[in-house]
Design an enzyme around this catalytic site. Structure first.
Site, short mmCIF file in Angstrom:
data_model
loop_
_atom_site.label_atom_id
_atom_site.label_comp_id
_atom_site.label_asym_id
_atom_site.label_seq_id
_atom_site.Cartn_x
_atom_site.Cartn_y
_atom_site.Cartn_z
N GLY A 55 -2.78 -10.17 0.94
CA GLY A 55 -2.47 -9.91 2.35
C GLY A 55 -3.63 -10.04 3.32
N GLU A 110 -8.82 -4.68 4.12
CA GLU A 110 -7.38 -4.52 3.83
C GLU A 110 -6.55 -5.10 4.96
OE1 GLU A 110 -5.04 -4.12 1.98
OE2 GLU A 110 -5.13 -2.40 0.65
N ASP A 111 -5.36 -5.56 4.63
CA ASP A 111 -4.45 -6.03 5.68
C ASP A 111 -3.84 -4.85 6.43
OD1 ASP A 111 -2.99 -5.17 3.46
OD2 ASP A 111 -1.71 -6.93 3.34
N ASP A 114 -0.75 1.80 4.76
CA ASP A 114 0.59 2.36 5.00
C ASP A 114 0.59 3.80 4.47
OD1 ASP A 114 3.33 2.45 5.53
OD2 ASP A 114 3.90 1.36 3.76
N LYS A 142 -0.92 2.03 9.76
CA LYS A 142 0.40 2.64 9.99
C LYS A 142 0.27 4.13 9.71
CE LYS A 142 4.00 -0.36 8.37
NZ LYS A 142 4.93 -0.61 7.25
P1 5GP Z 1 0.04 1.58 0.87
O1 5GP Z 1 -0.43 1.80 -0.54
O2 5GP Z 1 -0.95 2.01 1.91
O3 5GP Z 1 1.39 2.21 1.08
O4 5GP Z 1 0.35 0.06 1.03
C1 5GP Z 1 -0.61 -0.89 1.12
C2 5GP Z 1 -0.06 -2.27 0.88
O5 5GP Z 1 1.35 -2.34 1.06
C3 5GP Z 1 -0.63 -3.24 1.89
O6 5GP Z 1 -1.87 -3.75 1.46
C4 5GP Z 1 0.47 -4.28 1.99
O7 5GP Z 1 0.30 -5.23 0.98
C5 5GP Z 1 1.74 -3.50 1.74
N1 5GP Z 1 2.39 -3.13 3.01
C6 5GP Z 1 2.46 -1.90 3.58
N2 5GP Z 1 3.14 -1.95 4.75
C7 5GP Z 1 3.49 -3.23 4.92
C8 5GP Z 1 4.20 -3.94 5.96
O8 5GP Z 1 4.66 -3.40 6.99
N3 5GP Z 1 4.36 -5.28 5.76
C9 5GP Z 1 3.89 -5.94 4.67
N4 5GP Z 1 4.12 -7.26 4.60
N5 5GP Z 1 3.22 -5.31 3.69
C10 5GP Z 1 3.02 -3.98 3.82
#
Ligand code: 5GP
Length: 193
Positions: A55, A110-111, A114, A142
């Site tokens: 990402g 990081e992209d 979340d 987010k």
């Molecule tokens: P976390 O572990 O913080 O919940 O998620 C991190 C990863 O989930 C990010 O690096 C990304 O790959 C994916 N992700 C989380 N939210 C989104 C979103 O709104 N869109 C997309 N395409 N990927 C997301």
């Protein structure tokens, strides 16, 4: 049809988006600002910019082009969502770093943060390798969805709690090549689940 500044994208990609959140111009200008901040903060530190695949690949590539100092890059790939749109909390390293980070100033690129579960795991994992310093730079934050309290030192944009695609971010492997970021219509992923 969604228009983003000069870019009008036709065909299958944009009809799945409800609206554009960040235009290409907004992204490029913010990435340039982040590049300038990192350039200032990491003078003489020879930082290692660790991109989290896939990402962050566009963000990483644009960011390093906006950094005016000696530095190196490396990449990691971790499993996060697979084909789904909510976090499983299970993180697996699919590709590890090519070399040791002991004594290095490391910046995780990081992209999007979340729930923070992926980043929390990565930070803990990389800390055990004794970097001189370890910071996180994320294009999107987010905050509302956060489950783990992880420190993100550099943030591009705050992001609403919706599923976004484009500028590296995918859904089922698609939309990464959009130069802007948009919200995926919920019916697109509901249809697939
Ligand atoms: P976390 O572990 O913080 O919940 O998620 C991190 C990863 O989930 C990010 O690096 C990304 O790959 C994916 N992700 C989380 N939210 C989104 C979103 O709104 N869109 C997309 N395409 N990927 C997301």
């Amino acid at each position: 049809m969604i228009e983003s500044d000069q870019n009008v994208w036709r065909g299958g990609l944009t009809q799945d988006l409800s609206h554009v959140l960040m235009s290409e111009a907004q992204i490029q200008s913010r990435v340039a600002e982040l590049g300038r901040a990192l350039t200032q903060d990491y003078q003489e530190k020879d930082p290692l910019l660790v991109g989290i695949l896939s990402g962050s690949f566009l963000f990483h590539a644009d960011l390093v082009r906006n950094m005016n100092l000696a530095m190196a890059v490396d990449f990691m790939a971790v499993s996060s969502y697979g084909d789904r749109t909510s976090s499983s909390g299970v993180v697996r390293i699919l590709k590890d770093l090519n070399s040791s980070i002991a004594g290095r100033h490391v910046i995780i690129i990081e992209d999007i943060v979340d729930t923070g579960l992926t980043l929390d795991y990565l930070v803990q994992n990389l800390q055990t390798r004794h970097p001189a310093s370890l910071k996180v730079c994320a294009l999107l934050d987010k905050k509302e969805a956060r489950v783990r309290d992880v420190e993100v030192a550099y943030v591009g944009f705050h992001c609403p709690n919706e599923f976004v695609v484009g500028y590296g971010l995918d859904y089922r492997g698609r939309y990464r090549n959009l130069p802007f970021i948009g919200v995926l219509k919920p019916e697109v992923y509901r249809k697939a689940e």
